[in-house]
Design a protein around this motif. Structure first.
Motif, mmCIF file in Angstrom:
data_model
loop_
_atom_site.group_PDB
_atom_site.id
_atom_site.type_symbol
_atom_site.label_atom_id
_atom_site.label_comp_id
_atom_site.label_asym_id
_atom_site.label_seq_id
_atom_site.Cartn_x
_atom_site.Cartn_y
_atom_site.Cartn_z
ATOM 1 N N LEU A 37 0.839 -1.200 0.000
ATOM 2 C CA LEU A 37 0.000 0.000 0.000
ATOM 3 C C LEU A 37 0.870 1.245 0.000
ATOM 4 N N ASP A 38 0.455 2.245 -0.736
ATOM 5 C CA ASP A 38 1.173 3.524 -0.742
ATOM 6 C C ASP A 38 0.266 4.585 -1.368
ATOM 7 N N LEU A 39 0.628 5.836 -1.153
ATOM 8 C CA LEU A 39 -0.060 6.958 -1.788
ATOM 9 C C LEU A 39 0.334 7.085 -3.249
ATOM 10 N N VAL A 65 -3.103 6.062 4.475
ATOM 11 C CA VAL A 65 -3.311 5.457 5.800
ATOM 12 C C VAL A 65 -4.161 6.334 6.718
ATOM 13 N N ARG A 66 -4.546 7.511 6.248
ATOM 14 C CA ARG A 66 -5.467 8.360 7.032
ATOM 15 C C ARG A 66 -6.923 8.108 6.651
ATOM 16 N N ASP A 67 -7.154 7.264 5.670
ATOM 17 C CA ASP A 67 -8.496 7.059 5.112
ATOM 18 C C ASP A 67 -9.109 5.779 5.687
ATOM 19 N N ALA A 92 4.525 3.322 6.672
ATOM 20 C CA ALA A 92 4.320 4.662 6.087
ATOM 21 C C ALA A 92 4.630 5.737 7.124
ATOM 22 N N GLY A 93 5.314 6.768 6.683
ATOM 23 C CA GLY A 93 5.626 7.846 7.617
ATOM 24 C C GLY A 93 6.008 9.107 6.874
ATOM 25 N N VAL A 94 5.813 10.236 7.535
ATOM 26 C CA VAL A 94 6.244 11.524 6.982
ATOM 27 C C VAL A 94 6.993 12.298 8.058
ATOM 28 N N VAL A 95 7.840 13.202 7.594
ATOM 29 C CA VAL A 95 8.644 14.005 8.500
ATOM 30 C C VAL A 95 8.412 15.475 8.161
ATOM 31 N N ASP A 113 -1.214 12.653 11.956
ATOM 32 C CA ASP A 113 -2.264 11.883 11.268
ATOM 33 C C ASP A 113 -1.679 10.685 10.520
ATOM 34 N N VAL A 114 -0.583 10.903 9.806
ATOM 35 C CA VAL A 114 0.005 9.790 9.041
ATOM 36 C C VAL A 114 0.692 8.807 9.995
ATOM 37 N N ASN A 115 1.561 9.333 10.850
ATOM 38 C CA ASN A 115 2.419 8.448 11.647
ATOM 39 C C ASN A 115 1.670 7.752 12.778
ATOM 40 N N ALA A 185 13.185 0.932 15.135
ATOM 41 C CA ALA A 185 13.729 2.283 15.123
ATOM 42 C C ALA A 185 14.895 2.327 14.138
ATOM 43 N N PRO A 186 14.618 2.687 12.867
ATOM 44 C CA PRO A 186 15.704 2.704 11.882
ATOM 45 C C PRO A 186 16.564 3.952 12.018
ATOM 46 N N GLY A 187 17.777 3.852 11.533
ATOM 47 C CA GLY A 187 18.595 5.050 11.416
ATOM 48 C C GLY A 187 20.053 4.681 11.369
ATOM 49 N N MET A 188 20.854 5.308 10.670
ATOM 50 C CA MET A 188 20.494 6.318 9.683
ATOM 51 C C MET A 188 20.545 5.655 8.315
ATOM 52 N N ILE A 189 19.415 5.592 7.665
ATOM 53 C CA ILE A 189 19.296 4.914 6.380
ATOM 54 C C ILE A 189 18.973 5.956 5.310
ATOM 55 N N PRO A 190 19.916 6.240 4.417
ATOM 56 C CA PRO A 190 19.663 7.282 3.412
ATOM 57 C C PRO A 190 18.474 6.925 2.521
ATOM 58 N N THR A 191 17.475 7.775 2.508
ATOM 59 C CA THR A 191 16.291 7.584 1.650
ATOM 60 C C THR A 191 15.827 8.964 1.174
ATOM 61 N N ALA A 192 14.759 8.943 0.375
ATOM 62 C CA ALA A 192 14.188 10.207 -0.100
ATOM 63 C C ALA A 192 13.578 11.006 1.048
HETATM 64 N N1 LIG Z 1 15.279 6.390 6.751
HETATM 65 C C1 LIG Z 1 15.587 6.449 8.047
HETATM 66 O O1 LIG Z 1 16.777 6.565 8.428
HETATM 67 C C2 LIG Z 1 14.502 6.392 9.082
HETATM 68 C C3 LIG Z 1 14.855 6.670 10.415
HETATM 69 C C4 LIG Z 1 13.884 6.590 11.394
HETATM 70 C C5 LIG Z 1 12.579 6.200 11.065
HETATM 71 N N2 LIG Z 1 12.241 5.957 9.761
HETATM 72 C C6 LIG Z 1 10.847 5.571 9.479
HETATM 73 O O2 LIG Z 1 10.801 4.452 8.590
HETATM 74 C C7 LIG Z 1 9.675 4.564 7.728
HETATM 75 C C8 LIG Z 1 10.131 4.515 6.271
HETATM 76 O O3 LIG Z 1 11.024 5.591 6.049
HETATM 77 P P1 LIG Z 1 11.743 5.886 4.651
HETATM 78 O O4 LIG Z 1 13.027 6.538 4.984
HETATM 79 O O5 LIG Z 1 11.719 4.692 3.777
HETATM 80 O O6 LIG Z 1 10.756 7.017 4.067
HETATM 81 P P2 LIG Z 1 10.314 7.370 2.570
HETATM 82 O O7 LIG Z 1 9.833 8.780 2.621
HETATM 83 O O8 LIG Z 1 11.346 7.002 1.583
HETATM 84 O O9 LIG Z 1 9.056 6.396 2.339
HETATM 85 C C9 LIG Z 1 7.830 6.610 3.010
HETATM 86 C C10 LIG Z 1 6.720 6.034 2.151
HETATM 87 O O10 LIG Z 1 5.482 6.280 2.848
HETATM 88 C C11 LIG Z 1 4.522 6.720 1.892
HETATM 89 N N3 LIG Z 1 3.487 7.530 2.548
HETATM 90 C C12 LIG Z 1 3.611 8.770 3.057
HETATM 91 N N4 LIG Z 1 2.427 9.192 3.520
HETATM 92 C C13 LIG Z 1 1.536 8.186 3.313
HETATM 93 C C14 LIG Z 1 0.148 8.030 3.563
HETATM 94 N N5 LIG Z 1 -0.574 9.025 4.112
HETATM 95 N N6 LIG Z 1 -0.439 6.857 3.228
HETATM 96 C C15 LIG Z 1 0.266 5.875 2.642
HETATM 97 N N7 LIG Z 1 1.578 5.965 2.362
HETATM 98 C C16 LIG Z 1 2.204 7.105 2.698
HETATM 99 C C17 LIG Z 1 5.332 7.540 0.897
HETATM 100 O O11 LIG Z 1 4.631 7.693 -0.346
HETATM 101 C C18 LIG Z 1 6.604 6.720 0.775
HETATM 102 O O12 LIG Z 1 6.502 5.742 -0.238
HETATM 103 C C19 LIG Z 1 8.985 5.860 8.100
HETATM 104 O O13 LIG Z 1 7.920 5.619 8.989
HETATM 105 C C20 LIG Z 1 10.075 6.664 8.785
HETATM 106 O O14 LIG Z 1 9.560 7.614 9.686
HETATM 107 C C21 LIG Z 1 13.169 6.038 8.765
#
Ligand SMILES: NC(=O)c1ccc[n+]([C@@H]2O[C@H](COP(=O)([O-])OP(=O)(O)OC[C@H]3O[C@@H](n4cnc5c(N)ncnc54)[C@H](O)[C@@H]3O)[C@@H](O)[C@H]2O)c1
Length: 272
Positions: A37-39, A65-67, A92-95, A113-115, A185-192
């Motif tokens: 699942l994803d947006l 995930v808010r729906d 799913a998560g947003v920052v 709302d998302v997290n 608890a991930p970190g530090m993983i380079p992502t978008a």
């Molecule tokens: N990357 C890190 O180092 C890190 C560290 C700590 C925690 N996290 C957590 O790990 C998870 C994944 O992180 P990531 O780095 O892969 O992030 P990311 O931004 O690359 O991916 C997040 C995904 O969630 C989706 N998403 C966002 N809002 C949504 C919604 N309302 N409904 C459905 N999907 C939604 C996005 O479209 C995206 O595909 C997150 O919850 C993040 O907070 C990541």
């Protein structure tokens, strides 16, 4: 140790990219039928081509995930078509970064709302299916920010602390049905999400200096944990927050060890 997840059904949120993408692929490689699942529909389509080459029965759906209504419909359909739900990964998560006195309400609300609410809504929809089957695995994305907030990211840290607390509370609620609930608890993983890969070298070095293992993590580091937590071998683990951060929380000043290591040259070994 042989992890056998063959034939299990897993829902993964935020599956389109980053850590969620790797979690979905890793579960599929272990024989799990995934519901991604994803947006973002483009990311989902790209992922699903790869996943369906491994497990043709896999499903995917655009889902916010808010729906609440959308979630219920997808979860019920997936359970009916695939014969139940064994695993839920709330990834799913947003920052959003801002100091409290500069943070707008919309950003605060979006992050909570998302997290937080998104995690709750997904669990609410999936738990009845797991209770009926008398087993289940729920795995929630927290962060080391849940334990130690970063300056300028308090809305995110607060949301992840809520996810960690929700994880413990829910573990207590659903234990009698043999459903475990854990957080990672991930970190530090380079992502978008964090753009770590694009930082200037001095900033990268500053961040890596906070880690005991002084290297970036990979999405596979998280996916491996998710596979383990999903397995029978992890059946006695519940209510935990598992830190996969290269020792971010292990010591106060990790560089003190690297100073000693470097004092001995490249191999870090005392020639004497
Ligand atoms: N990357 C890190 O180092 C890190 C560290 C700590 C925690 N996290 C957590 O790990 C998870 C994944 O992180 P990531 O780095 O892969 O992030 P990311 O931004 O690359 O991916 C997040 C995904 O969630 C989706 N998403 C966002 N809002 C949504 C919604 N309302 N409904 C459905 N999907 C939604 C996005 O479209 C995206 O595909 C997150 O919850 C993040 O907070 C990541």
């Amino acid at each position: 140790m042989q992890i056998d997840l063959g034939g299990k059904v897993a829902i993964v949120t935020g599956a389109g990219r980053g850590i969620g993408r790797e979690i979905t692929l890793a579960l599929a490689r272990e024989g799990v039928i995934t519901v991604a699942l994803d947006l973002n529909s483009t990311d989902l389509e790209n992922l699903s081509r790869e996943v369906e080459a491994i497990t043709p029965d896999a499903m995917h759906a655009v889902c916010d995930v808010r729906d609440a209504d959308g979630i219920r419909s997808i979860v019920d359909t997936a359970s009916e078509n695939l014969g139940g739900i064994d695993i839920l990964v709330n990834n799913a998560g947003v920052v959003g970064d801002a100091l409290v006195d500069e943070l707008d309400e919309g950003t605060w609300d979006l992050i909570q709302d998302v997290n937080v609410k998104g995690t709750f809504l997904m669990c609410r929809a999936v738990i009845p299916h797991m209770k009926r089957r008398g087993s289940g695995r729920i795995i929630n994305a927290a962060s080391f920010a849940a334990i130690s907030p970063r300056v300028g990211s308090i809305a995110y840290a607060t949301s992840k602390a809520a996810v960690a607390h929700f994880t413990r509370g829910l573990a207590g609620e659903v234990g009698p049905w043999n459903i475990t609930v854990n957080a990672y608890a991930p970190g530090m993983i380079p992502t978008a999400m964090n753009h770590f890969a694009e930082l200037p070298d001095d900033k990268k070095a500053e961040l890596l200096d906070t880690l005991t293992l002084r290297r970036w993590g990979s999405a596979a580091d998280i996916a491996n944990l998710i596979c383990f937590l999903s397995s029978d071998q992890a059946s006695y683990i519940t209510g935990t927050l598992i830190d996969v951060s290269g020792g971010k929380l292990a010591t106060q000043i990790p560089s003190e060890a690297y100073d000693r290591f470097n004092a001995y040259g490249e191999e870090g070994v005392d020639p004497a």
